[in-house]
Motif scaffolding. Structure first.
Motif: not given
Length: 166
Positions: A2-7, A9, A59, A64, A126
Motif C-alpha cells: 500500500t502507499d498509505h504511509l509512502s511519505d 518510507r 497529491q 509531503e 487518477s
C-alpha cells in the motif's frame, strides 16, 4: 503493498542494539526503540516550464514535506494551467488569479479531484495530468490573465473538443 504511509518510507531511525546484526525478525524488531522519523530528502523544483504531474504526484506535492519548495514556488505565481485526461486526451484549461495562486488552486484539485469544475466532476482524476501553460506575477491585472486563458482555450479548442464549457 500500500502507499498509505509512502511519505515515511526509508525515514524510520531505530536504536540498533547490535552492530553485527543486519536483519531482525518482527517480534525482536518490535522491542527496538524508535529514535526519530528522519526528514524526507527534498525533491528539487523542476521549474514552471518542466512541471508535469499525474494525480498521485499532485497529491504528494500538496501534502509531503519533501515538496515544500514546490509549494513555495507555486504559491508565488498565478496563471494558466492545463489538465489532460490521459484516457482520451481531452484538455481542460483553467486559471488561478486574483487572491488564488497556483498552489491554492491545485490544492483544491488534490483534495477533491475536480476543483469544482462541472465537466471534471464525473471523471476519474487518477488519469489526470497537470501542467502549467503560463505563469504571471500575482500583481498582473485579472484582465490580462483572462485574455491568456481565452487564448489557450481557443488554441487548444477545449470548448468544442475538450472539457471547458465556457
Amino acid at each position: 503493498m500500500t502507499d498509505h504511509l509512502s511519505d515515511l518510507r526509508n525515514r524510520l531511525v531505530i536504536g540498533w542494539k547490535s552492530p553485527r546484526t543486519w536483519r531482525l525478525n518482527g517480534p525482536t524488531a518490535a522491542a527496538y526503540p524508535v529514535m526519530e522519523i528522519a526528514d524526507a530528502q527534498p525533491v528539487p523544483f523542476p521549474g514552471f516550464d518542466r512541471l508535469i504531474l499525474d494525480y498521485p504526484q499532485l497529491q504528494a506535492v500538496m501534502r509531503e514535506h519533501r515538496y515544500a519548495s514546490w509549494r513555495t514556488a507555486l504559491s508565488s505565481v498565478v496563471g494558466i494551467y492545463l489538465i489532460t485526461d490521459t484516457r482520451d486526451g481531452r484538455h481542460y484549461v483553467g486559471k488561478a488569479d486574483g487572491a488564488e495562486n497556483i498552489n491554492q488552486r491545485w490544492g483544491v484539485y488534490a483534495s477533491n479531484g475536480h476543483g469544482g469544475n462541472v465537466e471534471l466532476r464525473g471523471l476519474d482524476p487518477s488519469t489526470f495530468r497537470y501542467s502549467l501553460l503560463r505563469v504571471f506575477d500575482p500583481s498582473t491585472p485579472t484582465r490580462e490573465i483572462d485574455e491568456s486563458e481565452s487564448h489557450f482555450k481557443r488554441a487548444l479548442d477545449t470548448r468544442n473538443h475538450g472539457l471547458n464549457r465556457n
